[in-house]
Design a protein around this motif. Sequence first.
Motif, mmCIF file in Angstrom:
data_model
loop_
_atom_site.group_PDB
_atom_site.id
_atom_site.type_symbol
_atom_site.label_atom_id
_atom_site.label_comp_id
_atom_site.label_asym_id
_atom_site.label_seq_id
_atom_site.Cartn_x
_atom_site.Cartn_y
_atom_site.Cartn_z
ATOM 1 N N LYS A 113 -10.839 -5.768 -5.878
ATOM 2 C CA LYS A 113 -12.060 -6.402 -5.965
ATOM 3 C C LYS A 113 -12.592 -6.852 -4.509
ATOM 4 O O LYS A 113 -13.491 -6.699 -4.249
ATOM 5 C CB LYS A 113 -11.931 -7.762 -6.790
ATOM 6 N N PHE A 114 -11.453 -6.853 -3.476
ATOM 7 C CA PHE A 114 -11.805 -7.480 -2.216
ATOM 8 C C PHE A 114 -11.991 -5.978 -1.419
ATOM 9 O O PHE A 114 -12.068 -6.186 -0.100
ATOM 10 C CB PHE A 114 -10.602 -8.239 -1.677
ATOM 11 N N ASP A 115 -11.760 -4.804 -1.990
ATOM 12 C CA ASP A 115 -12.285 -3.452 -1.197
ATOM 13 C C ASP A 115 -11.426 -3.451 0.091
ATOM 14 O O ASP A 115 -12.348 -3.482 1.009
ATOM 15 C CB ASP A 115 -13.644 -3.392 -1.238
ATOM 16 N N GLY A 116 -10.163 -3.592 0.288
ATOM 17 C CA GLY A 116 -9.647 -3.349 1.703
ATOM 18 C C GLY A 116 -9.560 -4.617 2.544
ATOM 19 O O GLY A 116 -8.553 -4.450 3.354
ATOM 20 N N LYS A 117 -9.940 -5.734 1.846
ATOM 21 C CA LYS A 117 -9.417 -6.928 2.780
ATOM 22 C C LYS A 117 -8.503 -7.753 2.391
ATOM 23 O O LYS A 117 -7.924 -8.597 2.800
ATOM 24 C CB LYS A 117 -10.887 -7.868 2.381
ATOM 25 N N ARG A 118 -7.856 -7.178 1.311
ATOM 26 C CA ARG A 118 -6.363 -7.671 0.831
ATOM 27 C C ARG A 118 -5.485 -6.054 0.927
ATOM 28 O O ARG A 118 -5.887 -5.074 0.701
ATOM 29 C CB ARG A 118 -6.392 -7.987 -0.508
ATOM 30 N N LYS A 119 -4.097 -6.674 1.306
ATOM 31 C CA LYS A 119 -3.181 -5.492 1.314
ATOM 32 C C LYS A 119 -2.153 -5.558 0.403
ATOM 33 O O LYS A 119 -1.637 -6.769 0.294
ATOM 34 C CB LYS A 119 -2.723 -5.633 2.863
ATOM 35 N N VAL A 120 -1.580 -4.684 0.018
ATOM 36 C CA VAL A 120 -0.164 -4.646 -1.045
ATOM 37 C C VAL A 120 0.743 -3.920 -0.123
ATOM 38 O O VAL A 120 0.528 -2.771 0.194
ATOM 39 C CB VAL A 120 -0.693 -4.018 -2.493
ATOM 40 N N PHE A 121 1.742 -4.836 -0.061
ATOM 41 C CA PHE A 121 3.173 -4.094 0.614
ATOM 42 C C PHE A 121 4.219 -4.203 -0.254
ATOM 43 O O PHE A 121 4.875 -5.092 -0.423
ATOM 44 C CB PHE A 121 3.404 -4.846 1.610
ATOM 45 N N PRO A 122 4.628 -2.903 -0.793
ATOM 46 C CA PRO A 122 5.749 -2.612 -1.791
ATOM 47 C C PRO A 122 7.112 -2.790 -1.064
ATOM 48 O O PRO A 122 6.998 -2.093 -0.339
ATOM 49 C CB PRO A 122 5.438 -1.578 -2.717
ATOM 50 N N VAL A 123 8.156 -3.356 -1.680
ATOM 51 C CA VAL A 123 9.549 -3.278 -1.118
ATOM 52 C C VAL A 123 10.220 -3.081 -2.386
ATOM 53 O O VAL A 123 10.409 -3.535 -3.407
ATOM 54 C CB VAL A 123 9.902 -4.664 -0.636
ATOM 55 N N PHE A 124 10.801 -1.716 -2.123
ATOM 56 C CA PHE A 124 11.690 -1.314 -3.513
ATOM 57 C C PHE A 124 13.127 -1.455 -3.022
ATOM 58 O O PHE A 124 13.719 -0.804 -2.161
ATOM 59 C CB PHE A 124 11.557 0.225 -3.437
ATOM 60 N N PHE A 125 13.469 -2.795 -3.722
ATOM 61 C CA PHE A 125 14.978 -3.224 -3.306
ATOM 62 C C PHE A 125 15.830 -2.649 -4.256
ATOM 63 O O PHE A 125 16.019 -2.975 -5.556
ATOM 64 C CB PHE A 125 15.068 -4.639 -3.394
ATOM 65 N N LYS A 126 16.642 -1.588 -3.947
ATOM 66 C CA LYS A 126 17.673 -0.895 -4.744
ATOM 67 C C LYS A 126 17.065 -0.219 -5.911
ATOM 68 O O LYS A 126 17.667 -0.136 -6.985
ATOM 69 C CB LYS A 126 18.702 -1.888 -5.407
ATOM 70 N N VAL A 127 15.897 0.079 -5.858
ATOM 71 C CA VAL A 127 15.357 1.061 -7.027
ATOM 72 C C VAL A 127 14.493 1.909 -6.157
ATOM 73 O O VAL A 127 14.031 2.057 -5.053
ATOM 74 C CB VAL A 127 14.434 0.238 -7.913
ATOM 75 N N GLU A 128 14.178 3.227 -7.113
ATOM 76 C CA GLU A 128 13.446 4.351 -6.709
ATOM 77 C C GLU A 128 12.039 3.987 -6.819
ATOM 78 O O GLU A 128 11.442 3.652 -7.836
ATOM 79 C CB GLU A 128 13.976 5.609 -7.274
ATOM 80 N N PRO A 129 11.354 4.326 -5.952
ATOM 81 C CA PRO A 129 9.838 4.227 -6.016
ATOM 82 C C PRO A 129 9.130 5.090 -6.996
ATOM 83 O O PRO A 129 8.329 4.337 -7.809
ATOM 84 C CB PRO A 129 9.059 4.840 -4.617
ATOM 85 N N SER A 130 9.849 6.309 -7.482
ATOM 86 C CA SER A 130 9.103 7.201 -8.367
ATOM 87 C C SER A 130 9.534 6.490 -9.819
ATOM 88 O O SER A 130 8.806 6.718 -10.540
ATOM 89 C CB SER A 130 10.076 8.620 -8.371
ATOM 90 N N HIS A 131 10.646 5.774 -9.875
ATOM 91 C CA HIS A 131 10.911 5.019 -11.217
ATOM 92 C C HIS A 131 9.966 3.869 -11.564
ATOM 93 O O HIS A 131 9.707 3.932 -12.535
ATOM 94 C CB HIS A 131 12.214 4.543 -11.114
ATOM 95 N N VAL A 132 9.439 3.448 -10.416
ATOM 96 C CA VAL A 132 8.445 2.329 -10.362
ATOM 97 C C VAL A 132 7.104 2.976 -10.872
ATOM 98 O O VAL A 132 6.253 2.530 -11.983
ATOM 99 C CB VAL A 132 8.182 1.541 -9.360
ATOM 100 N N ARG A 133 6.660 4.119 -10.359
ATOM 101 C CA ARG A 133 5.364 5.013 -10.649
ATOM 102 C C ARG A 133 5.466 5.171 -12.082
ATOM 103 O O ARG A 133 4.362 5.096 -12.591
ATOM 104 C CB ARG A 133 5.302 5.806 -9.521
ATOM 105 N N SER A 134 6.458 5.760 -12.394
ATOM 106 C CA SER A 134 6.560 6.471 -13.626
ATOM 107 C C SER A 134 7.037 5.598 -14.744
ATOM 108 O O SER A 134 7.429 6.035 -15.996
ATOM 109 C CB SER A 134 7.600 7.806 -13.467
#
Length: 243
Positions: A113-134
């Motif tokens: 909703k803020f269209d680029g004015k907010r940022k999301v910074f994911p931290v994958f702590f001992k997990v695989e990013p692909s496991h989160v996505r799927s």
Amino acid sequence: MNPSSPSCSKRKRNPSFFDHEPITCKKPKYDVFVNYSFKDVGNSFVRHLQGALHRNSFTVSDHTLLPVGQDVCLELLKAIQESKIFVVVFSTNYASSLRCLDELVDIMDCFHKFDGKRKVFPVFFKVEPSHVRSQHGVHGSFPSSRDERRSVKVQKWKQALKEAGQLSGLTFQNGDDEAEFVLKIVEDLEKMQNPQELHVTDHPVGVGSRAEELISKLRLDCKDHVLVVAVFGISGIGSKLED
């Protein structure tokens, strides 16, 4: 606030993805909002991360820092809406926390909703990013229910996990140096908070003659008097100079 406080699942939501109460925040109050599983990393990694953020003058919020005696769900949503950057710490048991998942839905809602004015910074702590996505393994083990409202919520959780997992972030693996990892996160957040400005030439193409005229009218070589120059016109279309 009790870190083990219940999820805000009772708040009424529109069935469509990431579509509920209108966002009215004008100016962010917090630099960073941290979304994480308190059971997994609250008393270890996140505590070290928040300490480093405070030492580097970041204002930080999370579900444990809400005002006492207020509506938990509304205050949590307000804290999310009033934050510039969302640090989402995906850990082993993240998806087993309904609070984490509900927060993530609100975070992705603000992100869009803020269209680029907010940022999301994911931290994958001992997990695989692909496991989160799927939603592989524990990240797909949502509480089962025949309730239609829960079914809609599960779809929102899955969508939020998929979208957040596709964003660029940092991954921590067993054997990595946690202190160096925390410093790297802080460094990246500082860059996100204060992006480098592009250099703009002193006199853009096409306005050289106007710049020369302005310099001439300023009479910079005169030291015996003060000159007042008024510039009239709408920004970006050129101005008429009067002395």
